[in-house]
Motif scaffolding. Structure first.
Motif, PDB file in Angstrom:
ATOM      1  N   ASP A  23      -7.082  -7.227   5.351  1.00  0.00           N
ATOM      2  CA  ASP A  23      -6.424  -6.527   4.345  1.00  0.00           C
ATOM      3  C   ASP A  23      -6.338  -5.434   4.219  1.00  0.00           C
ATOM      4  OD1 ASP A  23      -8.953  -5.795   4.883  1.00  0.00           O
ATOM      5  OD2 ASP A  23      -9.633  -5.762   3.116  1.00  0.00           O
ATOM      6  N   ARG A  24      -5.858  -4.596   5.255  1.00  0.00           N
ATOM      7  CA  ARG A  24      -5.510  -3.153   5.414  1.00  0.00           C
ATOM      8  C   ARG A  24      -4.194  -3.097   5.185  1.00  0.00           C
ATOM      9  NH1 ARG A  24     -10.756  -3.700   6.698  1.00  0.00           N
ATOM     10  NH2 ARG A  24     -11.724  -1.513   7.990  1.00  0.00           N
ATOM     11  N   CYS A  25      -3.871  -1.928   4.930  1.00  0.00           N
ATOM     12  CA  CYS A  25      -2.001  -2.131   4.022  1.00  0.00           C
ATOM     13  C   CYS A  25      -2.177  -0.850   4.560  1.00  0.00           C
ATOM     14  CB  CYS A  25      -1.426  -2.436   3.465  1.00  0.00           C
ATOM     15  SG  CYS A  25       0.124  -1.982   3.372  1.00  0.00           S
ATOM     16  N   ASP A  26      -0.542   0.263   5.442  1.00  0.00           N
ATOM     17  CA  ASP A  26      -0.086   1.074   4.889  1.00  0.00           C
ATOM     18  C   ASP A  26       0.464   1.815   4.193  1.00  0.00           C
ATOM     19  OD1 ASP A  26       1.938  -0.566   5.850  1.00  0.00           O
ATOM     20  OD2 ASP A  26       2.488   1.021   7.468  1.00  0.00           O
ATOM     21  N   LEU A  27       0.684   0.737   3.388  1.00  0.00           N
ATOM     22  CA  LEU A  27       1.205   1.755   1.524  1.00  0.00           C
ATOM     23  C   LEU A  27       0.061   1.762   1.200  1.00  0.00           C
ATOM     24  CD1 LEU A  27       4.542   0.227   1.637  1.00  0.00           C
ATOM     25  CD2 LEU A  27       4.176   1.922   2.675  1.00  0.00           C
ATOM     26  N   ARG A  28       0.115   2.288  -0.019  1.00  0.00           N
ATOM     27  CA  ARG A  28      -0.320   2.010  -1.938  1.00  0.00           C
ATOM     28  C   ARG A  28       0.441   1.869  -2.921  1.00  0.00           C
ATOM     29  NH1 ARG A  28      -3.310   1.475   2.323  1.00  0.00           N
ATOM     30  NH2 ARG A  28      -6.047   2.082   2.385  1.00  0.00           N
ATOM     31  N   CYS A  29       0.571   0.352  -3.016  1.00  0.00           N
ATOM     32  CA  CYS A  29       1.928   0.562  -3.724  1.00  0.00           C
ATOM     33  C   CYS A  29       1.321   0.503  -5.811  1.00  0.00           C
ATOM     34  CB  CYS A  29       2.400  -1.373  -3.949  1.00  0.00           C
ATOM     35  SG  CYS A  29       3.697  -1.268  -1.689  1.00  0.00           S
ATOM     36  N   SER A  30       1.556   0.674  -6.248  1.00  0.00           N
ATOM     37  CA  SER A  30       1.201   1.011  -7.788  1.00  0.00           C
ATOM     38  C   SER A  30       0.587  -0.262  -8.463  1.00  0.00           C
ATOM     39  CB  SER A  30       1.828   1.458  -8.845  1.00  0.00           C
ATOM     40  OG  SER A  30       3.320   0.751  -8.718  1.00  0.00           O
ATOM     41  N   TYR A  31       0.826  -1.767  -8.171  1.00  0.00           N
ATOM     42  CA  TYR A  31       1.168  -2.709  -8.499  1.00  0.00           C
ATOM     43  C   TYR A  31      -0.546  -3.634  -7.831  1.00  0.00           C
ATOM     44  CZ  TYR A  31       4.467  -3.782  -5.137  1.00  0.00           C
ATOM     45  OH  TYR A  31       5.616  -3.718  -4.327  1.00  0.00           O
ATOM     46  N   CYS A  32      -0.922  -3.051  -6.380  1.00  0.00           N
ATOM     47  CA  CYS A  32      -1.398  -3.325  -5.805  1.00  0.00           C
ATOM     48  C   CYS A  32      -2.934  -2.967  -5.260  1.00  0.00           C
ATOM     49  CB  CYS A  32      -1.078  -3.391  -3.607  1.00  0.00           C
ATOM     50  SG  CYS A  32      -1.800  -4.939  -2.581  1.00  0.00           S
ATOM     51  N   ILE A  33      -3.574  -2.167  -4.084  1.00  0.00           N
ATOM     52  CA  ILE A  33      -4.134  -1.465  -3.881  1.00  0.00           C
ATOM     53  C   ILE A  33      -3.850   0.267  -4.398  1.00  0.00           C
ATOM     54  CG2 ILE A  33      -5.386  -0.694  -1.362  1.00  0.00           C
ATOM     55  CD1 ILE A  33      -4.125  -2.087   0.227  1.00  0.00           C
ATOM     56  N   ARG A 189      14.420 -11.680  -4.325  1.00  0.00           N
ATOM     57  CA  ARG A 189      13.594 -12.736  -5.095  1.00  0.00           C
ATOM     58  C   ARG A 189      13.040 -11.396  -5.845  1.00  0.00           C
ATOM     59  NH1 ARG A 189      10.026 -16.682  -2.064  1.00  0.00           N
ATOM     60  NH2 ARG A 189       8.792 -15.077  -1.659  1.00  0.00           N
ATOM     61  N   LEU A 190      12.834 -12.228  -7.222  1.00  0.00           N
ATOM     62  CA  LEU A 190      12.316 -11.136  -8.021  1.00  0.00           C
ATOM     63  C   LEU A 190      10.621 -11.531  -8.999  1.00  0.00           C
ATOM     64  CD1 LEU A 190      15.717 -10.609 -10.784  1.00  0.00           C
ATOM     65  CD2 LEU A 190      14.524  -8.515  -8.445  1.00  0.00           C
ATOM     66  N   ILE A 191       9.723 -10.761  -8.851  1.00  0.00           N
ATOM     67  CA  ILE A 191       8.172 -11.414  -9.237  1.00  0.00           C
ATOM     68  C   ILE A 191       8.428 -10.546 -10.010  1.00  0.00           C
ATOM     69  CG2 ILE A 191       6.457 -11.145  -8.266  1.00  0.00           C
ATOM     70  CD1 ILE A 191       7.895 -11.106  -5.147  1.00  0.00           C
ATOM     71  N   GLU A 192       7.592 -11.350 -10.960  1.00  0.00           N
ATOM     72  CA  GLU A 192       7.034 -10.314 -12.373  1.00  0.00           C
ATOM     73  C   GLU A 192       5.480 -10.430 -11.835  1.00  0.00           C
ATOM     74  OE1 GLU A 192       8.258 -13.437 -15.655  1.00  0.00           O
ATOM     75  OE2 GLU A 192       6.513 -13.893 -14.754  1.00  0.00           O
ATOM     76  N   ALA A 193       5.185  -9.041 -11.946  1.00  0.00           N
ATOM     77  CA  ALA A 193       3.801  -8.140 -11.663  1.00  0.00           C
ATOM     78  C   ALA A 193       2.636  -9.215 -12.203  1.00  0.00           C
ATOM     79  CB  ALA A 193       3.544  -7.120 -12.056  1.00  0.00           C
ATOM     80  N   MET A 194       1.752  -9.342 -11.471  1.00  0.00           N
ATOM     81  CA  MET A 194       0.368 -10.400 -12.161  1.00  0.00           C
ATOM     82  C   MET A 194      -0.910  -9.665 -12.286  1.00  0.00           C
ATOM     83  SD  MET A 194       0.753 -13.854  -9.072  1.00  0.00           S
ATOM     84  CE  MET A 194       1.613 -12.905  -7.597  1.00  0.00           C
ATOM     85  N   PRO A 195      -1.627  -9.801 -12.906  1.00  0.00           N
ATOM     86  CA  PRO A 195      -2.969  -8.836 -13.641  1.00  0.00           C
ATOM     87  C   PRO A 195      -3.785  -9.405 -12.645  1.00  0.00           C
ATOM     88  CG  PRO A 195      -2.557 -11.029 -14.851  1.00  0.00           C
ATOM     89  CD  PRO A 195      -1.416 -11.518 -13.909  1.00  0.00           C
ATOM     90  N   MET A 196      -4.124  -9.208 -11.315  1.00  0.00           N
ATOM     91  CA  MET A 196      -4.857  -9.047 -10.774  1.00  0.00           C
ATOM     92  C   MET A 196      -5.285  -7.585  -9.903  1.00  0.00           C
ATOM     93  SD  MET A 196      -3.626 -11.676  -8.026  1.00  0.00           S
ATOM     94  CE  MET A 196      -5.639 -11.369  -6.594  1.00  0.00           C
ATOM     95  N   GLY A 197      -6.801  -7.881 -10.734  1.00  0.00           N
ATOM     96  CA  GLY A 197      -7.668  -6.471 -10.039  1.00  0.00           C
ATOM     97  C   GLY A 197      -6.769  -5.332 -11.248  1.00  0.00           C
ATOM     98  N   ASP A 198      -7.582  -4.327 -11.821  1.00  0.00           N
ATOM     99  CA  ASP A 198      -6.978  -3.196 -12.180  1.00  0.00           C
ATOM    100  C   ASP A 198      -5.415  -2.303 -12.017  1.00  0.00           C
ATOM    101  OD1 ASP A 198      -9.236  -2.878 -13.496  1.00  0.00           O
ATOM    102  OD2 ASP A 198     -10.079  -1.143 -12.277  1.00  0.00           O
ATOM    103  N   THR A 199      -4.954  -1.939 -10.865  1.00  0.00           N
ATOM    104  CA  THR A 199      -3.829  -2.020 -10.641  1.00  0.00           C
ATOM    105  C   THR A 199      -2.532  -2.823 -11.078  1.00  0.00           C
ATOM    106  OG1 THR A 199      -4.374  -3.578  -8.442  1.00  0.00           O
ATOM    107  CG2 THR A 199      -3.951  -0.640  -8.069  1.00  0.00           C
ATOM    108  N   MET A 322      -4.694  -8.423  -5.135  1.00  0.00           N
ATOM    109  CA  MET A 322      -4.569  -8.849  -4.142  1.00  0.00           C
ATOM    110  C   MET A 322      -4.541  -8.861  -2.477  1.00  0.00           C
ATOM    111  SD  MET A 322      -1.421 -11.549  -3.906  1.00  0.00           S
ATOM    112  CE  MET A 322      -0.535 -11.836  -5.686  1.00  0.00           C
ATOM    113  N   SER A 323      -4.475  -7.755  -2.434  1.00  0.00           N
ATOM    114  CA  SER A 323      -4.351  -7.869  -0.861  1.00  0.00           C
ATOM    115  C   SER A 323      -5.736  -8.012  -0.192  1.00  0.00           C
ATOM    116  CB  SER A 323      -3.968  -5.740  -0.677  1.00  0.00           C
ATOM    117  OG  SER A 323      -5.291  -5.097  -0.964  1.00  0.00           O
ATOM    118  N   MET A 324      -6.601  -8.698  -0.949  1.00  0.00           N
ATOM    119  CA  MET A 324      -7.987  -9.337  -0.770  1.00  0.00           C
ATOM    120  C   MET A 324      -8.022 -11.045  -0.817  1.00  0.00           C
ATOM    121  SD  MET A 324     -10.620  -6.559  -3.015  1.00  0.00           S
ATOM    122  CE  MET A 324     -12.079  -7.068  -2.970  1.00  0.00           C
ATOM    123  N   THR A 325      -7.193 -10.679  -1.200  1.00  0.00           N
ATOM    124  CA  THR A 325      -6.911 -12.346  -1.553  1.00  0.00           C
ATOM    125  C   THR A 325      -6.231 -13.104  -0.417  1.00  0.00           C
ATOM    126  OG1 THR A 325      -6.814 -12.870  -4.494  1.00  0.00           O
ATOM    127  CG2 THR A 325      -5.937 -14.261  -3.370  1.00  0.00           C
ATOM    128  N   GLY A 326      -5.115 -11.987  -0.074  1.00  0.00           N
ATOM    129  CA  GLY A 326      -4.173 -12.724   0.300  1.00  0.00           C
ATOM    130  C   GLY A 326      -2.843 -12.536   0.068  1.00  0.00           C
TER     131      GLY A 326
END
Length: 327
Positions: A23-33, A189-199, A322-326
């Motif tokens: 669940d670690r990542c070296d980025l902090r994307c605005s829509y994720c972690i 592939r274009l992806i719509e942002a999903m409402p997972m977590g506050d981010t 999202m990173s917590m789910t996979g």
């Protein structure tokens, strides 16, 4: 002899598992972690490689044939190529793919290809350095580009670039990304942002349906189908040289054909991104369960899979990132 088929209570065939190895990542994307987040899973709770191999082997026995390694950022897991090789060798596994942000891809691409990874999905939300830094929280565009070059050199094809389309942030760059993918031979592939977590709930959601129709007309694209187990709906050029997919969980959900579950790094299986149904495999794996008990647990877990998500009706429902789910 007929291959086994794993189905849920709604008659959908489940043949695809997205397996998070960290669940670690070296980025902090605005829509994720979110920046500053520290609530990661304890490494002692991560499934080890023997546990992963046994669990995925059981899924394969029951009819799962496609595995995607995800995270977090999966290339941060030590000896990821070794794990990939073990999974690729399991009876019944026909397709092993990996999703990555590509910051570590330059040094891992050769080993992943040799291990049996067949396809790559790479996150790339912008071609502009300043925007990459703003969206991803790090200045990594040059490293991502280097990783893509090496991945193509070692023979990964197709390589799919995942662009989360964000209103007011990178939506004016979609045509530029199309041109880039056409030139380099990538699938976009274009992806719509999903409402997972506050981010996710704070992300600048963009309805991709108007974008799809505009690109269809602008580039003379037609409906097409690409290999893979994911939810994208594709348009492509008539000669097949370029394809663009649209992943639209909000504007046009694909729940009726959902064929997948996600397994988090701690062995928790999530049945749906937009619901809370889950099944914890780690306690079972660490209690010396029999193969029959493991198979029965998988069948029990699959029966928990809900009919559909509720991103539109209850966007506040899912608190986990999202990173917590996979991914």
């Amino acid at each position: 002899m007929n291959a086994p088929v794993l189905t849920d209570q709604f008659g959908r065939r489940i043949d695809y598992v997205r397996l998070s190895v960290t669940d670690r990542c070296d980025l902090r994307c605005s829509y994720c972690i979110p920046e500053g987040f520290t609530g990661f899973e304890e490494p002692a709770h991560w499934l080890n490689f023997d546990e992963i191999e046994r669990l995925i082997g059981a899924f394969a026995r029951l009819g799962v044939s496609r595995i995607r390694l995800t995270g977090g950022e999966p290339l941060l897991r030590r000896d990821i190529a070794g794990l990939a090789g073990r999974i690729a060798a399991l009876p019944g596994i026909e397709d092993l793919s990996l999703s990555t942000n590509a910051t570590q891809l330059e040094r891992h691409a050769h080993a992943l290809k040799a291990a049996g990874v067949t396809r790559l999905n790479v996150s790339l939300d912008s071609l502009q350095q300043a925007r990459v830094e703003k969206i991803n929280g790090r200045d990594v565009l040059a490293r991502v580009m280097a990783g893509l070059t090496v991945a193509q050199d070692v023979g990964f094809a197709p390589i799919k670039l995942n662009m989360v389309a964000l209103a007011g942030t990178n939506d004016d760059e979609i045509d530029e990304m199309v041109a880039f993918c056409m030139q380099r031979g990538f699938v976009l592939r274009l992806i719509e942002a999903m409402p997972m977590g506050d981010t996710g709930r704070n992300a600048e959601y963009l309805d991709l349906q108007p974008v799809k129709e505009r690109l269809r007309k602008e580039f003379d694209l037609v409906e097409t189908v690409l290999p893979g187990a994911g939810p994208a709906r594709y348009l492509g050029t008539a000669d097949g040289r370029f394809n663009v997919g649209f992943i639209t969980p909000i504007s046009q959900h694909f729940c009726q054909t959902c064929n997948r579950i996600r397994i988090a790094v701690d062995g928790t299986a999530y049945m749906c991104l937009g619901q809370d149904e889950k099944f914890e495999f780690r306690p079972l794996l660490r209690s010396a369960c029999s193969d029959a008990e493991l198979d029965d647990a998988i069948l029990e877990a699959i029966n928990l899979k809900p009919e559909r998500h509720e991103f539109n009706e209850a966007p506040q429902k899912v608190l986990r990132f999202m990173s917590m789910t996979g991914g």
